[in-house]
Design a protein around this motif. Structure first.
Motif, PDB file in Angstrom:
ATOM      1  N   ARG A   1     -14.121   6.256   4.023  1.00 27.79           N
ATOM      2  CA  ARG A   1     -13.411   5.725   5.156  1.00 27.79           C
ATOM      3  C   ARG A   1     -13.755   6.765   6.180  1.00 27.79           C
ATOM      4  O   ARG A   1     -14.030   6.421   7.528  1.00 27.79           O
TER       5      ARG A   1
ATOM      6  N   SER B   1      -6.629   4.535   2.686  1.00 17.87           N
ATOM      7  CA  SER B   1      -7.246   5.501   1.730  1.00 17.87           C
ATOM      8  C   SER B   1      -6.554   5.705   0.536  1.00 17.87           C
ATOM      9  O   SER B   1      -5.461   5.698   0.445  1.00 17.87           O
TER      10      SER B   1
ATOM     11  N   LEU C   1       0.639  -1.234   0.057  1.00 25.21           N
ATOM     12  CA  LEU C   1      -0.046   0.306   0.153  1.00 25.21           C
ATOM     13  C   LEU C   1       0.839   1.292  -0.139  1.00 25.21           C
ATOM     14  O   LEU C   1       0.586   2.248  -0.650  1.00 25.21           O
TER      15      LEU C   1
ATOM     16  N   VAL D   1      -2.418   4.697   6.316  1.00 25.60           N
ATOM     17  CA  VAL D   1      -2.291   3.110   6.347  1.00 25.60           C
ATOM     18  C   VAL D   1      -2.593   2.794   7.972  1.00 25.60           C
ATOM     19  O   VAL D   1      -1.465   3.391   8.614  1.00 25.60           O
TER      20      VAL D   1
ATOM     21  N   LEU E   1      -7.198   3.717  -6.079  1.00 26.01           N
ATOM     22  CA  LEU E   1      -7.693   2.806  -5.163  1.00 26.01           C
ATOM     23  C   LEU E   1      -7.584   1.393  -6.065  1.00 26.01           C
ATOM     24  O   LEU E   1      -7.329   0.391  -5.306  1.00 26.01           O
TER      25      LEU E   1
ATOM     26  N   LEU F   1      -9.831  -1.009   1.674  1.00 23.32           N
ATOM     27  CA  LEU F   1      -9.672   0.112   0.958  1.00 23.32           C
ATOM     28  C   LEU F   1     -10.622   1.062   0.597  1.00 23.32           C
ATOM     29  O   LEU F   1     -11.683   0.625  -0.037  1.00 23.32           O
TER      30      LEU F   1
ATOM     31  N   MET G   1      -3.967   0.269  -5.726  1.00 26.67           N
ATOM     32  CA  MET G   1      -3.647  -0.399  -4.164  1.00 26.67           C
ATOM     33  C   MET G   1      -4.288  -1.882  -4.297  1.00 26.67           C
ATOM     34  O   MET G   1      -3.462  -2.553  -3.901  1.00 26.67           O
ATOM     35  N   GLN G   2      -5.289  -1.946  -4.840  1.00 23.45           N
ATOM     36  CA  GLN G   2      -6.199  -3.343  -4.694  1.00 23.45           C
ATOM     37  C   GLN G   2      -5.211  -4.267  -5.475  1.00 23.45           C
ATOM     38  O   GLN G   2      -4.936  -5.303  -4.982  1.00 23.45           O
TER      39      GLN G   2
ATOM     40  N   ALA H   1      -0.712   4.774  -0.827  1.00 19.50           N
ATOM     41  CA  ALA H   1      -1.902   4.973   0.181  1.00 19.50           C
ATOM     42  C   ALA H   1      -1.708   5.920   1.191  1.00 19.50           C
ATOM     43  O   ALA H   1      -0.624   6.349   1.888  1.00 19.50           O
TER      44      ALA H   1
END
Length: 115
Positions: A95, A41, A14, A22, A48, A89, A51-52, A19
């Motif tokens: 978030r 986030s 991340l 974290v 996003l 995420l 990151m995934q 990211a």
């Protein structure tokens, strides 16, 4: 590989994708669903998804595939379930809205650097 080490790998993945904020919540003493939640986030949808993809790649390289993935390419919250480590995420707005840190306040909140 130890669960804590896998969690650190997720955090590093991340971080590689920039990211935001974290955090790790150790929920092992308050729930049987997992040992750790990792929350992060993204500032936009492309980040996003990046990151995934990065978390999924790193976990796959370490012999793990997600048991379940919730969310899709238009989602603002993506959940990756690696059994003992569950990755959440979010977009920054979602978030803040869902505030898992508050909901899981009985767990131990850690900064990723503390792993």
């Amino acid at each position: 590989m130890e669960i804590r080490e896998l969690t650190k790998l997720v955090c590093n993945a991340l971080d590689d994708k920039k990211a935001i904020d974290v955090k790790v919540i150790n929920i092992s003493e308050v729930s049987v669903i997992a040992d750790y939640f990792v929350l992060a986030s993204a500032s936009n949808q492309n980040q996003l998804l990046a990151m995934q993809d990065e978390v999924d790649r790193v976990m796959y390289e370490n012999g793990l595939t997600a048991k379940s993935i919730e969310g899709n390419r238009q989602s603002t919250w993506i959940l990756l379930d690696y059994e003992d480590v569950i990755v959440h995420l979010f977009t920054e707005e979602d978030r803040s809205f869902y505030d898992l840190e508050r909901i899981w306040k009985d767990g131990i909140l850690l900064d990723a650097s503390e792993l």
